[in-house]
Design a protein around this motif. Structure first.
Motif, PDB file in Angstrom:
ATOM      1  N   CYS A   1     -26.951 -33.351 -10.970  1.00 23.90           N
ATOM      2  CA  CYS A   1     -27.981 -34.029 -11.770  1.00 23.90           C
ATOM      3  C   CYS A   1     -27.523 -34.307 -13.200  1.00 23.90           C
ATOM      4  N   GLY A   2     -26.391 -33.705 -13.620  1.00 21.85           N
ATOM      5  CA  GLY A   2     -25.891 -33.957 -14.974  1.00 21.85           C
ATOM      6  C   GLY A   2     -26.492 -33.007 -15.990  1.00 21.85           C
ATOM      7  N   PRO A   3     -25.893 -32.933 -17.185  1.00 22.11           N
ATOM      8  CA  PRO A   3     -26.326 -31.954 -18.197  1.00 22.11           C
ATOM      9  C   PRO A   3     -27.737 -32.171 -18.725  1.00 22.11           C
ATOM     10  N   ASP A   4     -28.273 -33.370 -18.562  1.00 20.80           N
ATOM     11  CA  ASP A   4     -29.616 -33.653 -19.059  1.00 20.80           C
ATOM     12  C   ASP A   4     -30.643 -33.781 -17.940  1.00 20.80           C
ATOM     13  N   GLY A   5     -30.217 -33.477 -16.724  1.00 18.02           N
ATOM     14  CA  GLY A   5     -31.122 -33.601 -15.586  1.00 18.02           C
ATOM     15  C   GLY A   5     -32.070 -32.431 -15.468  1.00 18.02           C
ATOM     16  N   PRO A   6     -33.067 -32.545 -14.622  1.00 20.79           N
ATOM     17  CA  PRO A   6     -34.089 -31.492 -14.489  1.00 20.79           C
ATOM     18  C   PRO A   6     -33.554 -30.190 -13.903  1.00 20.79           C
ATOM     19  N   ASP A   7     -32.443 -30.250 -13.173  1.00 23.90           N
ATOM     20  CA  ASP A   7     -31.891 -29.043 -12.552  1.00 23.90           C
ATOM     21  C   ASP A   7     -30.664 -28.505 -13.284  1.00 23.90           C
ATOM     22  N   ALA A   8     -30.406 -28.981 -14.480  1.00 30.36           N
ATOM     23  CA  ALA A   8     -29.203 -28.592 -15.215  1.00 30.36           C
ATOM     24  C   ALA A   8     -29.209 -27.103 -15.556  1.00 30.36           C
ATOM     25  N   LEU A   9     -28.006 -26.544 -15.670  1.00 32.09           N
ATOM     26  CA  LEU A   9     -27.818 -25.149 -16.066  1.00 32.09           C
ATOM     27  C   LEU A   9     -26.828 -25.077 -17.226  1.00 32.09           C
ATOM     28  N   ASP A  10     -27.092 -24.160 -18.141  1.00 36.08           N
ATOM     29  CA  ASP A  10     -26.176 -23.960 -19.268  1.00 36.08           C
ATOM     30  C   ASP A  10     -25.308 -22.724 -19.097  1.00 36.08           C
ATOM     31  N   VAL A  11     -25.868 -21.678 -18.485  1.00 31.53           N
ATOM     32  CA  VAL A  11     -25.131 -20.416 -18.420  1.00 31.53           C
ATOM     33  C   VAL A  11     -25.526 -19.646 -17.165  1.00 31.53           C
ATOM     34  N   VAL A  12     -24.528 -18.986 -16.573  1.00 30.84           N
ATOM     35  CA  VAL A  12     -24.744 -18.155 -15.391  1.00 30.84           C
ATOM     36  C   VAL A  12     -24.416 -16.708 -15.748  1.00 30.84           C
ATOM     37  N   PHE A  13     -25.372 -15.803 -15.500  1.00 31.00           N
ATOM     38  CA  PHE A  13     -25.176 -14.370 -15.703  1.00 31.00           C
ATOM     39  C   PHE A  13     -24.813 -13.786 -14.335  1.00 31.00           C
ATOM     40  N   LEU A  14     -23.570 -13.382 -14.191  1.00 35.32           N
ATOM     41  CA  LEU A  14     -22.976 -13.224 -12.866  1.00 35.32           C
ATOM     42  C   LEU A  14     -22.489 -11.802 -12.613  1.00 35.32           C
ATOM     43  N   ASP A  15     -23.032 -11.179 -11.576  1.00 36.68           N
ATOM     44  CA  ASP A  15     -22.514  -9.895 -11.111  1.00 36.68           C
ATOM     45  C   ASP A  15     -21.139 -10.130 -10.484  1.00 36.68           C
ATOM     46  N   ILE A  16     -20.329  -9.085 -10.411  1.00 30.88           N
ATOM     47  CA  ILE A  16     -18.983  -9.256  -9.856  1.00 30.88           C
ATOM     48  C   ILE A  16     -18.920  -8.798  -8.405  1.00 30.88           C
ATOM     49  N   GLN A  17     -19.266  -7.560  -8.134  1.00 30.69           N
ATOM     50  CA  GLN A  17     -19.114  -7.036  -6.786  1.00 30.69           C
ATOM     51  C   GLN A  17     -20.343  -7.356  -5.942  1.00 30.69           C
ATOM     52  N   MET A  18     -20.161  -8.361  -5.071  1.00 25.03           N
ATOM     53  CA  MET A  18     -21.207  -8.789  -4.152  1.00 25.03           C
ATOM     54  C   MET A  18     -20.575  -9.039  -2.795  1.00 25.03           C
ATOM     55  N   PRO A  19     -21.329  -8.870  -1.719  1.00 25.59           N
ATOM     56  CA  PRO A  19     -20.761  -9.126  -0.385  1.00 25.59           C
ATOM     57  C   PRO A  19     -20.385 -10.593  -0.214  1.00 25.59           C
ATOM     58  N   GLY A  20     -19.337 -10.828   0.564  1.00 20.23           N
ATOM     59  CA  GLY A  20     -18.880 -12.202   0.769  1.00 20.23           C
ATOM     60  C   GLY A  20     -18.156 -12.715  -0.462  1.00 20.23           C
ATOM     61  N   LEU A  21     -18.592 -13.847  -0.954  1.00 23.48           N
ATOM     62  CA  LEU A  21     -18.021 -14.441  -2.162  1.00 23.48           C
ATOM     63  C   LEU A  21     -18.444 -13.603  -3.367  1.00 23.48           C
ATOM     64  N   ASP A  22     -17.468 -13.029  -4.096  1.00 22.92           N
ATOM     65  CA  ASP A  22     -17.867 -12.209  -5.232  1.00 22.92           C
ATOM     66  C   ASP A  22     -17.914 -13.034  -6.515  1.00 22.92           C
ATOM     67  N   GLY A  23     -18.298 -12.375  -7.608  1.00 22.14           N
ATOM     68  CA  GLY A  23     -18.487 -13.093  -8.862  1.00 22.14           C
ATOM     69  C   GLY A  23     -17.229 -13.724  -9.408  1.00 22.14           C
ATOM     70  N   LEU A  24     -16.107 -13.025  -9.276  1.00 25.16           N
ATOM     71  CA  LEU A  24     -14.841 -13.587  -9.758  1.00 25.16           C
ATOM     72  C   LEU A  24     -14.447 -14.818  -8.942  1.00 25.16           C
TER      73      LEU A  24
END
Length: 284
Positions: A49-72
């Protein structure tokens, strides 16, 4: 105001981070995702949707150790996008800090998450976003954002704001030259400088080594070198600062120089070898 996504497979931790984010006036919206796959779908929607779209995100607060795809893994995937959101890692493990900052993370927050510590991470993200670093992607900016002094000398409350919405720095106590505060599992401990045998550079972080273990602090090695020069610390390599009083042996072999410090052998670079020998010769 920042649009945030928090990612954690542990529901209580996710809810706590979302509660703290929603209480911060610099956060315009905060959503949650229970794993990296769900987060990736949400990020893809934001990028589409682009940086000015309704679904835009600026920052992700991300855990590292998670099942499957991890944060890193997720952070590595984001480096392939032209306009990815900023990343703040929120984890119970200090061991991944070097990898995190290699991926140009804005900050690395240890669990259990303290309100003022997360507020500091938000401040850094707000500054980075306001400076336009997000536009060029994570490779355009290193982990050098000004922020909370790693020695714990300043703190920002979640509702304190300064110019442009950035939290001001508030001195909380005078520095103790004989001790360095370190954070471990949300608890602040004080390490005596005299107990530190050597310091190892790890990106913008430094690892303090003592006879009892090691501690990671967000202070560049060059800063500690300058601060502790008068206390008998000397640079022996671009990655190592050692306390002269803790050097047990100076070893010369096949044209190389090394020192034995706290039971560990450390290489001495050629440019530092002569200075080190002179200092050891003059040592009482």
């Amino acid at each position: 105001m920042l649009r945030a996504l928090a990612v954690d497979d542990e529901r209580p931790s996710l809810e706590e981070v979302l509660y703290l984010l929603n209480a911060d006036p610099r956060i315009g919206s905060a959503e949650g995702a229970g794993d990296a796959t769900e987060a990736l779908r949400r990020i893809n929607r934001a990028l589409a949707c682009g940086p000015d779209g309704p679904d835009a995100l600026d920052v992700v607060f991300l855990d590292i150790q998670m099942p499957g795809l991890d944060g890193l893994d997720l952070a590595r995937l984001l480096t392939g996008f032209a306009r990815p959101p900023l990343v703040v890692f929120v984890t119970a493990h200090e061991d991944f800090a070097v990898q995190a900052f290699d991926l140009k993370a804005v900050d690395y927050v240890l669990k259990p998450v303290r309100r003022e510590r997360l507020a500091e991470a938000v401040r850094r993200a707000a500054e980075r976003s306001a400076a336009g670093h997000r536009v060029a992607g994570p490779h355009a900016a290193g982990p050098h954002a000004a922020g909370l002094h790693a020695a714990g000398l300043h703190a920002a409350g979640p509702h304190a704001t300064g110019p442009h919405g950035a939290a001001p720095r508030i001195p909380v106590h005078e520095p103790d030259p004989d001790h360095l505060p370190v954070e471990l599992g949300g608890v602040t401990r004080f390490v005596a400088v005299d107990d530190i045998t050597h310091v190892e550079a790890q990106g913008d972080y430094a690892r303090l080594h003592t006879a009892r273990g090691s501690h990671l602090v967000r202070i560049p090695l060059s800063t500690l070198e300058e601060r502790w020069r008068s206390r008998g610390f000397v640079r022996i390599h671009r990655r190592h600062l050692v306390a002269l009083r803790h050097i047990g042996e100076l070893r010369l072999a096949a044209g190389t120089v090394s020192v034995l410090v706290g039971g560990e052998e450390l290489q001495v670079s050629r440019r530092h070898a002569r200075q080190l020998r002179d200092l050891l010769m003059r040592r009482p």
